[in-house]
Write an enzyme that holds these catalytic residues in place. Sequence first.
Site, PDB file in Angstrom:
ATOM      1  CG  HIS A 100      -1.968  -1.071   1.204  1.00  0.00           C
ATOM      2  ND1 HIS A 100      -2.783  -1.320   0.128  1.00  0.00           N
ATOM      3  CD2 HIS A 100      -2.296  -2.002   2.151  1.00  0.00           C
ATOM      4  CE1 HIS A 100      -3.577  -2.350   0.404  1.00  0.00           C
ATOM      5  NE2 HIS A 100      -3.291  -2.788   1.623  1.00  0.00           N
ATOM      6  CG  ASP A 145      -2.748  -8.309   0.813  1.00  0.00           C
ATOM      7  OD1 ASP A 145      -1.918  -8.471   1.718  1.00  0.00           O
ATOM      8  OD2 ASP A 145      -3.850  -7.725   0.995  1.00  0.00           O
ATOM      9  CG  HIS A 163      -6.530  -5.300   1.822  1.00  0.00           C
ATOM     10  ND1 HIS A 163      -5.962  -6.124   2.784  1.00  0.00           N
ATOM     11  CD2 HIS A 163      -7.708  -4.870   2.330  1.00  0.00           C
ATOM     12  CE1 HIS A 163      -6.772  -6.167   3.838  1.00  0.00           C
ATOM     13  NE2 HIS A 163      -7.835  -5.421   3.585  1.00  0.00           N
ATOM     14  CG  ASP A 208      -4.725  -9.937   3.579  1.00  0.00           C
ATOM     15  OD1 ASP A 208      -4.412 -10.420   2.472  1.00  0.00           O
ATOM     16  OD2 ASP A 208      -4.498  -8.749   3.882  1.00  0.00           O
TER      17      ASP A 208
HETATM   18 ZN    ZN Z   1      -4.052  -7.027   2.859  1.00  0.00          ZN
END
Ligand code: ZN
Length: 342
Positions: free
Chosen positions: A159, A194, A196, A283
């Site tokens: 991120h 991931d 996200h 995740d």
């Molecule tokens: Zn994540």
Amino acid sequence: MKAIFDDRQWRHDPKHFISSGAIRPNPEQPRRIEILRAGAEGAGCAFQAPADAGMGPIAAVHSAEYLTFLETIYPRWRRIEGAGEEVIPNIHPGNRSDSYPKSAVGQAGYHQADTACPIAEGTWEAAYWSAQTAITGADLISSGEARAAYALSRPPGHHAFADMAGGFCFLNNSGIAAERLRAKGFRPAILDVDVHHGNGTQGMFYDRDDILTVSIHADPERFYPFFWGHAQERGTGRGLGFNLNLPLPRGTGDADYLQTLEVALQRVRSFGTDALVVALGLDASIDDPFQGLAITQEGFARIGAAIAATGLPVLFVQEGGYISDTLGVNLTRILSGFQGGV
Ligand code: ZN
């Protein structure tokens, strides 16, 4: 499989996490390290410490202004009368293209996308060594010393943009590793699994055609990072067509995920990739507290096997994956699946 980790990565110990307006404990806990380390060792990984390649490979993808901020902000923050124990922005500029603030509070707003990346005393040191862990992993691959390696990079990185932290991330370890491989003459792709979207990685390479970025993630219409990760984001300029987002509906399970992974891997092959960086978030697990996708332990083994079937040299760089009963075993399964186990 060779694996890399440095004990200084323990030094980042974030306390706060503001979620839907509530202050909660930060889920990116240092205790993840021992769980992930045991999980990797369960797949036969042997750990070594990283070398120190210095700031060069980090500054190849991050702005000098941002790196100065990360390295110096904490003592400056502590000099503010009544400041909290962690650097957490209370202002977020809508437009970052104009002037650069002098104040610590202003710079925190400029360089921190959200409140999920608090900076405290040990943050810079931990992030620096997390990046070095990924760089050493890239060097093991590029030198031919290893055909595959696992970098236990923590804090995570995907991120983090060129000049902005966010979502538990400070330095973009996967991006730094890919750029390191490119500098050594490779044509790398980053495959982000991931849950996200890897928004920082996408932003870092969005206008480039020499590093392919592919991300499979929970649909950001109703999931972090909200503003990035949609299918129509394909790159810009020379980079148009060199970014592929594959958002999946919340709760997607193994079968649909594995079909989407084949789409991702086809793009990786078509790019002429000769070294693959896997941004390895765990995740997407059905047991993860973020509850975005629903990958089982068996699913992780099959993801590992599908990645192995590309025949490419692979650097796994740890991204997210939060504490649950299966965090460690999911890592064991994906690395074992990659190595031909079950
Ligand atoms: Zn994540």
